[in-house]
Write an enzyme that holds these catalytic residues in place. Structure first.
Site, PDB file in Angstrom:
ATOM      1  N   HIS A 174     -93.734 -81.867  40.295  1.00 58.28           N
ATOM      2  CA  HIS A 174     -93.042 -83.025  39.719  1.00 58.28           C
ATOM      3  C   HIS A 174     -93.495 -83.237  38.272  1.00 58.28           C
ATOM      4  O   HIS A 174     -94.632 -83.620  38.012  1.00 58.28           O
ATOM      5  CB  HIS A 174     -93.361 -84.258  40.578  1.00 58.28           C
ATOM      6  CG  HIS A 174     -92.687 -85.505  40.124  1.00 58.28           C
ATOM      7  ND1 HIS A 174     -93.247 -86.749  40.242  1.00 58.28           N
ATOM      8  CD2 HIS A 174     -91.494 -85.709  39.517  1.00 58.28           C
ATOM      9  CE1 HIS A 174     -92.429 -87.655  39.747  1.00 58.28           C
ATOM     10  NE2 HIS A 174     -91.371 -87.052  39.300  1.00 58.28           N
ATOM     11  N   GLU A 221     -80.265 -85.052  41.792  1.00 59.37           N
ATOM     12  CA  GLU A 221     -81.097 -85.635  42.857  1.00 59.37           C
ATOM     13  C   GLU A 221     -80.228 -85.890  44.086  1.00 59.37           C
ATOM     14  O   GLU A 221     -79.863 -87.033  44.387  1.00 59.37           O
ATOM     15  CB  GLU A 221     -81.745 -86.928  42.320  1.00 59.37           C
ATOM     16  CG  GLU A 221     -82.796 -87.536  43.221  1.00 59.37           C
ATOM     17  CD  GLU A 221     -84.112 -86.781  43.230  1.00 59.37           C
ATOM     18  OE1 GLU A 221     -84.149 -85.594  42.880  1.00 59.37           O
ATOM     19  OE2 GLU A 221     -85.120 -87.386  43.620  1.00 59.37           O
ATOM     20  N   ASN A 235     -95.109 -92.605  40.732  1.00 59.88           N
ATOM     21  CA  ASN A 235     -93.996 -93.547  40.834  1.00 59.88           C
ATOM     22  C   ASN A 235     -94.277 -94.644  41.865  1.00 59.88           C
ATOM     23  O   ASN A 235     -93.816 -95.774  41.732  1.00 59.88           O
ATOM     24  CB  ASN A 235     -92.697 -92.820  41.185  1.00 59.88           C
ATOM     25  CG  ASN A 235     -92.177 -92.031  39.988  1.00 59.88           C
ATOM     26  OD1 ASN A 235     -92.553 -92.304  38.854  1.00 59.88           O
ATOM     27  ND2 ASN A 235     -91.320 -91.042  40.233  1.00 59.88           N
ATOM     28  N   LYS A 251     -79.306 -79.751  46.442  1.00 62.79           N
ATOM     29  CA  LYS A 251     -80.589 -79.048  46.400  1.00 62.79           C
ATOM     30  C   LYS A 251     -80.660 -77.995  47.512  1.00 62.79           C
ATOM     31  O   LYS A 251     -81.132 -76.879  47.298  1.00 62.79           O
ATOM     32  CB  LYS A 251     -81.753 -80.041  46.506  1.00 62.79           C
ATOM     33  CG  LYS A 251     -81.928 -80.875  45.215  1.00 62.79           C
ATOM     34  CD  LYS A 251     -83.233 -81.638  45.221  1.00 62.79           C
ATOM     35  CE  LYS A 251     -83.375 -82.643  44.082  1.00 62.79           C
ATOM     36  NZ  LYS A 251     -83.518 -82.116  42.743  1.00 62.79           N
ATOM     37  N   ASP A 274     -77.554 -72.778  35.330  1.00 64.38           N
ATOM     38  CA  ASP A 274     -76.796 -74.017  35.573  1.00 64.38           C
ATOM     39  C   ASP A 274     -75.430 -73.621  36.123  1.00 64.38           C
ATOM     40  O   ASP A 274     -75.097 -72.435  36.217  1.00 64.38           O
ATOM     41  CB  ASP A 274     -76.688 -74.874  34.300  1.00 64.38           C
ATOM     42  CG  ASP A 274     -76.543 -76.364  34.649  1.00 64.38           C
ATOM     43  OD1 ASP A 274     -75.551 -76.722  35.322  1.00 64.38           O
ATOM     44  OD2 ASP A 274     -77.418 -77.163  34.278  1.00 64.38           O
ATOM     45  N   MET A 294     -84.440 -82.319  32.564  1.00 63.86           N
ATOM     46  CA  MET A 294     -85.737 -81.837  33.034  1.00 63.86           C
ATOM     47  C   MET A 294     -85.805 -80.311  32.989  1.00 63.86           C
ATOM     48  O   MET A 294     -86.778 -79.744  32.495  1.00 63.86           O
ATOM     49  CB  MET A 294     -86.004 -82.325  34.465  1.00 63.86           C
ATOM     50  CG  MET A 294     -86.099 -83.822  34.601  1.00 63.86           C
ATOM     51  SD  MET A 294     -87.341 -84.572  33.530  1.00 63.86           S
ATOM     52  CE  MET A 294     -88.853 -84.151  34.360  1.00 63.86           C
ATOM     53  N   VAL A 333     -81.986 -79.527  39.823  1.00 63.11           N
ATOM     54  CA  VAL A 333     -80.556 -79.900  39.825  1.00 63.11           C
ATOM     55  C   VAL A 333     -80.446 -81.390  40.176  1.00 63.11           C
ATOM     56  O   VAL A 333     -81.448 -82.094  40.258  1.00 63.11           O
ATOM     57  CB  VAL A 333     -79.728 -79.015  40.797  1.00 63.11           C
ATOM     58  CG1 VAL A 333     -79.795 -77.553  40.381  1.00 63.11           C
ATOM     59  CG2 VAL A 333     -80.188 -79.181  42.244  1.00 63.11           C
ATOM     60  N   SER A 368     -87.829 -86.365  42.219  1.00 63.13           N
ATOM     61  CA  SER A 368     -88.752 -87.488  42.014  1.00 63.13           C
ATOM     62  C   SER A 368     -88.750 -88.451  43.192  1.00 63.13           C
ATOM     63  O   SER A 368     -89.639 -89.287  43.285  1.00 63.13           O
ATOM     64  CB  SER A 368     -88.451 -88.232  40.709  1.00 63.13           C
ATOM     65  OG  SER A 368     -87.104 -88.187  40.393  1.00 63.13           O
TER      66      SER A 368
HETATM   67  P1  NAD Z   1     -79.669 -83.894  34.853  1.00 58.60           P
HETATM   68  O1  NAD Z   1     -78.475 -84.506  35.443  1.00 58.60           O
HETATM   69  O2  NAD Z   1     -79.962 -84.080  33.395  1.00 58.60           O
HETATM   70  O3  NAD Z   1     -79.652 -82.321  35.117  1.00 58.60           O
HETATM   71  C1  NAD Z   1     -79.261 -81.730  36.327  1.00 58.60           C
HETATM   72  C2  NAD Z   1     -78.615 -80.402  35.973  1.00 58.60           C
HETATM   73  O4  NAD Z   1     -78.414 -79.670  37.176  1.00 58.60           O
HETATM   74  C3  NAD Z   1     -77.273 -80.533  35.291  1.00 58.60           C
HETATM   75  O5  NAD Z   1     -77.283 -79.786  34.085  1.00 58.60           O
HETATM   76  C4  NAD Z   1     -76.310 -79.946  36.306  1.00 58.60           C
HETATM   77  O6  NAD Z   1     -75.205 -79.295  35.703  1.00 58.60           O
HETATM   78  C5  NAD Z   1     -77.191 -78.975  37.044  1.00 58.60           C
HETATM   79  N1  NAD Z   1     -76.674 -78.628  38.364  1.00 58.60           N
HETATM   80  C6  NAD Z   1     -76.134 -79.465  39.295  1.00 58.60           C
HETATM   81  N2  NAD Z   1     -75.775 -78.760  40.371  1.00 58.60           N
HETATM   82  C7  NAD Z   1     -76.078 -77.458  40.136  1.00 58.60           C
HETATM   83  C8  NAD Z   1     -75.937 -76.256  40.873  1.00 58.60           C
HETATM   84  N3  NAD Z   1     -75.397 -76.251  42.092  1.00 58.60           N
HETATM   85  N4  NAD Z   1     -76.365 -75.113  40.323  1.00 58.60           N
HETATM   86  C9  NAD Z   1     -76.915 -75.115  39.093  1.00 58.60           C
HETATM   87  N5  NAD Z   1     -77.054 -76.233  38.335  1.00 58.60           N
HETATM   88  C10 NAD Z   1     -76.652 -77.386  38.863  1.00 58.60           C
HETATM   89  O7  NAD Z   1     -80.914 -84.408  35.728  1.00 58.60           O
HETATM   90  P2  NAD Z   1     -82.456 -84.440  35.369  1.00 58.60           P
HETATM   91  O8  NAD Z   1     -82.798 -85.776  34.827  1.00 58.60           O
HETATM   92  O9  NAD Z   1     -82.810 -83.225  34.601  1.00 58.60           O
HETATM   93  O10 NAD Z   1     -83.106 -84.364  36.822  1.00 58.60           O
HETATM   94  C11 NAD Z   1     -83.159 -83.179  37.559  1.00 58.60           C
HETATM   95  C12 NAD Z   1     -84.139 -83.334  38.702  1.00 58.60           C
HETATM   96  O11 NAD Z   1     -85.405 -83.719  38.202  1.00 58.60           O
HETATM   97  C13 NAD Z   1     -83.759 -84.410  39.705  1.00 58.60           C
HETATM   98  O12 NAD Z   1     -84.158 -83.995  40.975  1.00 58.60           O
HETATM   99  C14 NAD Z   1     -84.586 -85.603  39.265  1.00 58.60           C
HETATM  100  O13 NAD Z   1     -84.858 -86.501  40.304  1.00 58.60           O
HETATM  101  C15 NAD Z   1     -85.846 -84.918  38.823  1.00 58.60           C
HETATM  102  N6  NAD Z   1     -86.672 -85.677  37.869  1.00 58.60           N
HETATM  103  C16 NAD Z   1     -86.112 -86.392  36.869  1.00 58.60           C
HETATM  104  C17 NAD Z   1     -86.911 -87.088  35.976  1.00 58.60           C
HETATM  105  C18 NAD Z   1     -86.303 -87.858  34.849  1.00 58.60           C
HETATM  106  O14 NAD Z   1     -87.032 -88.621  34.188  1.00 58.60           O
HETATM  107  N7  NAD Z   1     -85.031 -87.680  34.556  1.00 58.60           N
HETATM  108  C19 NAD Z   1     -88.308 -87.029  36.109  1.00 58.60           C
HETATM  109  C20 NAD Z   1     -88.856 -86.270  37.138  1.00 58.60           C
HETATM  110  C21 NAD Z   1     -88.035 -85.596  38.007  1.00 58.60           C
END
Ligand code: NAD
Length: 733
Positions: free
Chosen positions: A464, A416, A514, A421, A357, A338, A414, A443
């Site tokens: 979102h 979920e 959702n 967070k 990251d 995302m 980051v 989400s």
């Molecule tokens: P992901 O696992 O692909 O990415 C998360 C990233 O955050 C990773 O690259 C990780 O290294 C990084 N990270 C973790 N801890 C960290 C920290 N302390 N400092 C800096 N970086 C850190 O996950 P995603 O699918 O991109 O989801 C991210 C957020 O978006 C979540 O909250 C998720 O619920 C939300 N979201 C996801 C979707 C989806 O379809 N995947 C849709 C809407 C919202």
């Protein structure tokens, strides 16, 4: 008000300049059309005038017809709205036909005055139908200009002669992408397919138009369809080459629309029937079909949601009245799927991006995602090397939180996990300016809970995005309990900058989109658990206009995510948890390792390359098919009511505060049957009393999740509609 200006130069060339006062873009009104007609008549009657140029005083030509005009034609006709529409449309045809015939003798086709359309930029809808009635279309070479007829996208079709003129000019096959898909072209591409006649340097536009007017011969003014011996390009329906084209087109349209979009079917019928008769009769046929489509409640609902209300939301209909909050520099925390997408859409919109990251490698990978999209764009000729360099230069990929200094907005994406967070919230807030806004892309976690980690909960909000970020047009903005107006304005201004459509909702489990889509997926799986044929479930959904059946959708989003959400929801709801029957099937699938597309096995089978094959046969061993299968309509009602009742409950609970957002958000967010105009529009189409009767039947047979919400019952008792009860309030917002 003057919308068209008229001037005649010393050489006898009349120029009619379209320039609606106080608007950045020309839009056709009834008064404007009458003015245009009067100017054309004056030019044709004036012995000193040799020919006419129709152009625009703005950077673009026109965006099309003011859609309220159609609504007014209908309303003004009182008891007989179809008659009002038909007569109104025939008047439009009359004006354009007068331009096309330009005073020529109807028998000899001689003695007319040349009329040229000179387009400085974009020409859409009626803004292209007027040029199509002219004898020549010359466009400035403006790469940003879009030329086409996008009507089909909002549930109607080109009804000011565009359907007849484009099909007769190009033939059914070449006209199909323009009419049936609403494909827009830049001027050069429009010239290449024969939609327009000439492209010139922008500075030469009017000079070239004048040159053409002064040199045009009688024969240059006669449209092929008015000339003797005209043949429909590619063959009319009853010709050897035309027959397979029309036959194939009907099958293709049905495959794409499942028969639920009245406009596509009507358009095809109009082209087919129009091709069999002389042009003036063909225009009448177009007007009849156009009236037919406009009388269908689906088209009014689509226009309302996909055009009028979508635009109103994009322009900030629900924006608090605070100063400009446009974003200059955004910090994105988490460069995963995302975060990387959010970085791309932000940088592409001209915003400086700091992409953070935990490791430099992960941050770089997030930035490389943008490079990948830009490279694809370059291959397709949509992105230049300079543009790519510019966009990439705006993204700083780093692990250093100090780089967030100067960011006016943070978007956190980051893992979920509330603790993770909370940690990054504190780290970022230690660096960012005191007035910066902090947004989370969670989400599932409540915004109000996440805001507890912030020193400034009034500046904390949910933004979102949906996946894939660069393709999905909806962004849900979520207000926590303490979120202030400036945070909402910032989120809305940001969404506008990245050219997406926002809805603003209050904090509650799963927010809005959702919350509605999960019951849809669950109802599909629940039916499979009950022994309903999976193919019946999937086809029932597609035949009612859902882009994906619930089983395909859960394969796409993955079953382990479903299991994770189910566990979290069960933990939060305890005994209230309603979906035990669904969990049996979800957990069993996960145990089998069938996680969906990502494991190349789910409710569907996939080949080695990950291509979806048929439904997985093995499912019947564990969940045998029942001997008695339900009616198609019953399955469709279950799938639709699972969604729309949740939308109504969201409105009742104050999660949604504007039904326009409920409708637009449903179509853009999860593809809710677009032909319906959205859940509230669909309930209005069927009527609250019918809806309540269906709820009662479903609830008696399948359980309390289908119980009619009190609001719906109240509306049924009072004979109200959602747009009747809440529409005025939404308009006033
Ligand atoms: P992901 O696992 O692909 O990415 C998360 C990233 O955050 C990773 O690259 C990780 O290294 C990084 N990270 C973790 N801890 C960290 C920290 N302390 N400092 C800096 N970086 C850190 O996950 P995603 O699918 O991109 O989801 C991210 C957020 O978006 C979540 O909250 C998720 O619920 C939300 N979201 C996801 C979707 C989806 O379809 N995947 C849709 C809407 C919202």
């Amino acid at each position: 008000m003057t919308e068209f200006h008229y001037a005649v130069d010393a050489d006898g060339v009349a120029t009619i300049t379209w320039d609606v006062a106080g608007k950045s873009m020309n839009v056709l009104s009834i008064a404007g059309l009458q003015e245009l007609d009067a100017h054309v008549q004056a030019a044709l009657a004036d012995g000193n005038v040799k020919g006419i140029i129709i152009t625009s005083g703005k950077a673009d030509f026109a965006a099309g017809m003011d859609l309220n005009v159609l609504a007014r034609m209908k309303a003004d006709a009182g008891d007989d709205p179809a008659r009002g529409l038909f007569d109104g449309i025939m008047q439009v045809h009359g004006v354009l036909r007068r331009i096309e015939r330009a005073g020529m003798d109807p028998k000899t086709l001689k003695g007319g005055k040349p009329v040229v359309a000179a387009l400085p930029g974009t020409a859409l809808g009626a803004g292209l139908e007027i040029p199509l009635a002219c004898h020549r279309i010359i466009a400035a070479d403006n790469a940003r200009a879009k030329i086409g007829l996008p009507e089909i996208i909002i549930g109607i079709f080109p009804g000011a002669g565009g359907t007849m003129r484009v099909s007769r000019k190009l033939g059914a096959m070449a006209a199909a992408p323009i009419l049936l898909e609403g494909k827009l072209n830049a001027p050069k591409a429009a010239k290449a397919i024969g939609l327009i006649d000439e492209v010139v340097e922008p500075g030469q536009l009017l000079a070239r138009a004048k040159e053409w007017v002064l040199s045009a011969k009688d024969a240059d003014l006669v449209k092929p369809w008015d000339a003797k011996g005209y043949k429909f390009p590619g063959g009319a329906p009853y010709s050897a080459p035309g027959f397979p084209t029309f036959l194939g087109a009907a099958a293709m349209v049905h495959a794409q629309t499942q028969g639920v979009y009245p406009a596509a079917k009507a358009l095809l019928a109009a082209v087919y029937e129009g091709a069999l008769v002389p042009f003036d009769t063909a225009l009448k046929i177009e007007a009849r079909w156009f009236t037919h489509v406009l009388m269908n409640p689906s088209s009014s609902a689509m226009i309302r949601s996909l055009f009028i209300n979508k635009e109103a939301l994009e322009k900030g209909a629900n924006r608090p009245k605070v100063a400009d909050e446009r974003v200059a520099r955004v910090g994105i925390l988490g460069a995963g799927m995302m975060g990387a997408g959010i970085a791309y859409v932000s940088a592409n919109a001209g915003i400086e991006v700091v992409l953070i990251d935990a490791t430099q490698e992960a941050a770089d990978r997030g930035k490389a995602y943008s490079e990948g999209i830009l490279d694809k764009g370059m291959k397709r000729g949509k992105v230049t090397a300079d543009k790519k360099a510019e966009v990439l230069a705006r993204i700083t990929a780093t692990t250093d939180y100090a780089a967030l200094a100067g960011c006016d907005l943070i978007v956190e994406a980051v893992f979920e996990d509330q603790k993770v967070k909370a940690g990054v919230t504190a780290q970022a807030e230690a660096v960012i300016p005191a007035d910066a806004i902090f947004a989370t892309n969670t989400s599932t976690l409540p915004i109000t809970d996440l805001a507890k980690a912030s020193k400034r909960p009034g500046q904390f909000i949910g933004i979102h995005f949906f996946s894939p970020v660069d393709k999905m047009m909806l962004v849900e903005i979520i207000k926590g309990k303490e979120t202030g107006d400036r945070a909402v304005a910032k989120a809305l201004d940001y969404v506008r900058q990245i050219r997406k459509t926002p809805i603003v909702v209050n904090d509650a489990r799963f927010f809005y989109a959702n919350r509605c889509i999960i019951p849809y997926i669950n109802e599909g799986m629940r039916m499979v658990g009950e022994g309903v044929e999976p193919a019946l479930v999937e086809n029932a959904a597609r035949l009612v206009g859902m882009p994906l059946g619930p089983l395909q959708l859960v394969d796409e989003t993955s079953l382990d995510l479903g299991a994770k959400i189910a566990r979290a929801t069960r933990a939060a709801m305890g005994n209230e948890y309603p979906d035990g029957a669904v969990d049996d099937i979800v957990f069993w699938m996960v145990d089998q390792g069938r996680l969906g597309r990502k494991s190349k096995s789910g409710f569907y089978a996939y080949d080695e390359a990950g291509k979806r094959q048929g439904l997985w046969e093995g499912l019947a061993d564990r969940f045998p098919r029942a001997g008695d299968q339900p009616e198609l309509t019953e399955v469709q009602h279950r799938l639709l009511f699972a969604q729309v009742l949740e939308a109504v409950r969201a409105l009742e609970a104050g999660v949604l505060t504007d039904i326009r957002e409920g409708d637009v958000g449903a179509i853009l967010g999860w593809g809710f049957a677009p032909w319906s105009g959205g859940p509230f529009s669909w309930l209005d189409i069927i009527g609250a009393d019918t809806a309540v009767a269906i709820c009662d039947r479903l609830a008696a047979k399948h359980g309390a999740r289908f119980a009619a919400p009190a609001l719906l019952r109240d509306m049924a008792a009072k004979g109200e509609t959602f747009y009747g009860r809440f529409g005025a309030q939404a308009r006033a917002a």
